[in-house]
Design a protein around this motif. Structure first.
Motif, PDB file in Angstrom:
ATOM      1  N   LEU A 153      26.060  23.739  -0.881  1.00 37.04           N
ATOM      2  CA  LEU A 153      26.048  24.876  -0.596  1.00 37.04           C
ATOM      3  C   LEU A 153      24.566  25.238  -0.019  1.00 37.04           C
ATOM      4  N   ALA A 183      26.901  18.212   2.987  1.00 34.80           N
ATOM      5  CA  ALA A 183      27.420  18.875   4.419  1.00 34.80           C
ATOM      6  C   ALA A 183      26.147  19.563   4.991  1.00 34.80           C
ATOM      7  N   PRO A 184      25.486  20.357   4.279  1.00 41.96           N
ATOM      8  CA  PRO A 184      24.648  21.292   4.767  1.00 41.96           C
ATOM      9  C   PRO A 184      23.185  20.602   5.108  1.00 41.96           C
ATOM     10  N   GLU A 200      24.162  10.962   6.620  1.00 40.49           N
ATOM     11  CA  GLU A 200      25.512  11.755   6.846  1.00 40.49           C
ATOM     12  C   GLU A 200      26.700  11.560   6.284  1.00 40.49           C
TER      13      GLU A 200
END
Lengths: 216, 482
Positions: A153, A183-184, A200
């Motif tokens: 998040l 992910a972010p 990543e």
């Protein structure tokens, strides 16, 4: 001497067959193979074979993960024997892994743990929702080389920064390398919080961890 | 100034992706999963509600197992039709099964700057700019929070974001970035001020909430508690599964559908047990993970099939669907982006998903591109035109005109042509110019799309939000920032 057994061990890892690798680990103890030799001449050969195939584009992520799980199962059988004999497997480094406070999304982090484990790192996975104190406390306790943190998040990724700032405040920053992912998480974010490593994906994370330890 | 909203309605095309027996089999599998495997609800309040309704609750592991009868009877209480209200009532969106509306995507972390073209971390001003452009764009019916306002405090970020959208657009706001009790309470308060009180808000919900599940078979505690608050005041609330083949779902598509369905259905039932009749929607953005990296793909044939398959499930439960489409995995607006966004949106549209998401993103919903935003709108317009199908009647067969022209003539000067020429689609971003003109300029769709976005941003003035409301919103946010 035990050439056939070593080959079977490697094959059990290539097949990602945890039942077989567990049974072969037990068999190796029963026939008196030194546990360290079972690992290096048997099981690790399988891990490397799958890793090389992945590198050539011939194997896929599930095969890597299953090989990792089979390796973990074999090592779990051999570890008590190693301790009994007073020998130790040389590991690449100790990694404390966690999904940061306020965040419960850990699948990527768990995957990184499996990949690091099968690549020769000793992994301490703190699971989800881990506070900065908990993460840093564990890193000190086990004398970790690397702290790895994930966040999914945008509102929790700031906790990665908080851990690094706390390390600095407490004069511990030089003691641990810090890896971040999720992910972010972007390269800009990784740079702005002054972490040491970023990937990543899980396969890349192993490469980064090895670089941080000065191997490869 | 208010804008017409383009939607797909009265479609002529259709697709049978499953037989009724196949849908039933997925439903039965879902009930089996909820009863035998269980779904994780890390919320005290949710566990209490489940326990009070006779479900088996494992308090330590926070896992709920519920029998099929409990699930099925609660699902019957979901309202099949309701509107998403807008600040401007002409822009209300009926979720009635006969409309497909498109929204922006969310919640990205980077933006390709509209002026400089540099990729950078997203900020509140980007939320403002995107809302303003979306306000003026007919294809966009409602907003998601497109990117994360990372220059605002994390604990009130979701509120800064919806305030920015309301201040720059009259269209409905669906937020996917409020997942805590304190923010949900404040957002409800803000929405009620716009609607004119709590009762008015229940009739005209100007805000809806979308919560992500935590695949496989889990929910986030904050999301669940926020959803319960929203359902209590009648805000449309949905749970979105992003369960993906290989990683958070089985490698097989049917199995991944069942896992995602169990997450969404269990969350939906919880809301109905707590507040029977609360407006709920089904949400999904399922895909297959990349075989080599396990990465989120944002496209591929599985992704496209999921787009249509999920609507078969939400139709079976008779609740509206919010479906992830567009949102290509491509790194720039290119061949891959065109394929992925066209096919995913076509499949979700032909199944008549009520809400479509995904406009504006690259790299699997991470990087916002204003050019991609405009091009995605064109993709939607093309699909909308296709969904109208081919009308066959005396007027469209045009026999009198055909006879008048006869062999070897042309139709350009016919009255019938003049009457119907605008039935034909006129693209904004497709290159149909002479080759020499292209050769001298070497510009393309992304250049024109970006120019259009810049023009709208420079010229469009949205109907402002009452400044008094803005001040009240500031007070609410400041109180939380303490």
């Amino acid at each position: 001497m035990h050439e056939e057994l070593f080959q079977k061990m490697a094959q059990s890892i290539i097949d990602g067959d945890s039942d077989a690798s567990t049974a072969l680990a037990k068999e190796s103890i029963a026939v008196g193979i030194p546990p360290l030799q079972a690992i290096t001449d048997g099981f690790v050969i399988g891990v490397n074979t799958v890793g090389d195939a992945f590198g050539r584009g011939e194997a896929f992520l599930p095969e890597l993960v299953m090989a990792g799980e089979a390796m973990k199962a074999a090592v779990a059988v051999l570890n008590p024997e190693l301790k009994k004999q007073g020998t130790e497997r040389r590991m690449l480094g100790k990694v404390v892994l966690a999904t940061v406070e306020g965040d419960i999304h850990e699948i990527g982090k768990t995957l990184v743990g499996t990949m690091l484990g099968s690549s020769g790192f000793e992994v301490y996975d703190l699971g989800v929702d881990a506070s900065p104190d908990k993460i840093i406390g564990k890193a000190i306790e086990v004398n970790a080389d690397i702290i790895g943190m994930s966040a999914l998040l945008t509102t929790t990724m700031v906790k990665q920064k908080e851990v690094i700032e706390t390390l600095e405040k407490e004069g511990l920053r030089g003691r641990f390398k810090v890896m971040v992912g999720g992910a972010p998480i972007t390269r800009d974010w990784f740079k702005s919080i002054k972490a040491d490593g970023y990937s990543e994906d899980a396969v890349g994370a192993v490469r980064v961890a090895k670089q941080l330890m000065g191997v490869e | 100034m208010t804008n017409y909203i383009k939607s797909i309605t009265n479609p002529k095309l259709k697709l049978e992706i499953f037989t009724p027996a196949e849908v039933k089999k997925i439903h039965d599998a879902t009930l089996w999963i909820i009863e035998k495997v269980g779904v994780k609800f890390p919320s005290q309040r949710a566990l209490d509600i489940w326990a009070a309704n006779g479900a088996e609750v494992d308090r330590d592991r926070k896992i709920v197992r519920a029998r099929g009868e409990l699930i099925e009877s609660a699902l019957k209480k979901c309202p099949p039709v309701y509107p998403l209200a807008a600040r401007e009532p002409n822009q209300d969106l009926p979720l009635d099964g006969n409309h497909v509306f498109v929204g922006t995507d969310g919640c990205g972390v980077e933006v390709i700057d509209i002026q400089s073209g540099e990729r950078r971390i997203s900020k509140l001003q980007d939320v403002v700019d995107i809302a303003r452009i979306a306000d003026a764009t007919e294809e966009i019916a409602f907003h998601w929070v497109p990117v994360s306002a990372q220059d605002t405090p994390p604990q009130t970020r979701g509120l800064h974001e919806i305030k920015a959208i309301w201040e720059n657009s009259t269209k409905h706001v669906q937020t996917e970035s409020i997942y805590s009790v304190h923010e949900a309470k404040a957002a409800i308060e803000m929405a009620a001020m716009i609607a004119g009180g709590k009762e008015a808000l229940r009739k005209r919900p100007v805000l809806s909430l979308m919560q992500c599940t935590a695949s496989p078979l889990g929910h986030d505690g904050g999301s669940i508690d926020a959803a319960l608050l929203a359902a209590e005041v009648g805000l449309p609330t949905g749970f979105m599964t992003m369960s993906a083949c290989l990683t958070t779902g089985p490698a097989t598509m049917a199995g991944t559908l069942a896992v995602g369905n169990a997450e969404v259905i269990a969350g939906t039932v919880l809301l109905q047990l707590a507040y029977p009749g609360a407006p709920v929607f089904y949400a999904a953005a399922q895909t297959a993970s990349d075989l080599r990296l396990g990465a989120y793909t944002g496209g591929g044939p599985e992704d496209f099939l999921f787009g249509a398959a999920t609507n078969a499930l939400s139709d079976f439960y008779d609740i509206p669907l919010s479906m992830g489409s567009f949102a290509t995995g491509a790194k720039e607006p290119n061949w891959q982006a065109g394929i992925e966004n066209s096919l995913s949106t076509f499949m979700a549209s032909i199944a008549m998903s009520d809400m479509l998401l995904g406009i504006g993103f690259l790299h699997g919903s991470r990087i916002w591109s204003f050019a991609e935003m405009m091009m995605d709108c064109e993709i939607f317009s093309i699909i909308r035109k296709m969904m109208q199908g081919i009308e066959v009647n005396d007027e469209t067969l045009a026999l009198d005109t055909i006879a008048a022209v006869g062999p070897s003539g042309h139709f350009l000067a016919q009255k019938h042509t003049r009457q119907h020429m605008h039935d034909l689609f006129m693209p904004q971003f497709m290159d149909r110019r002479p080759y020499s003109e292209w050769e001298s300029k070497k510009d393309n769709a992304s250049d024109w799309a970006l120019a259009k976005a810049r023009k709208i941003l420079a010229e469009h003035q949205p109907d402002p939000l009452d400044p008094k409301l803005s001040m009240e919103f500031d007070k609410i946010i400041e109180a939380l920032e303490g």
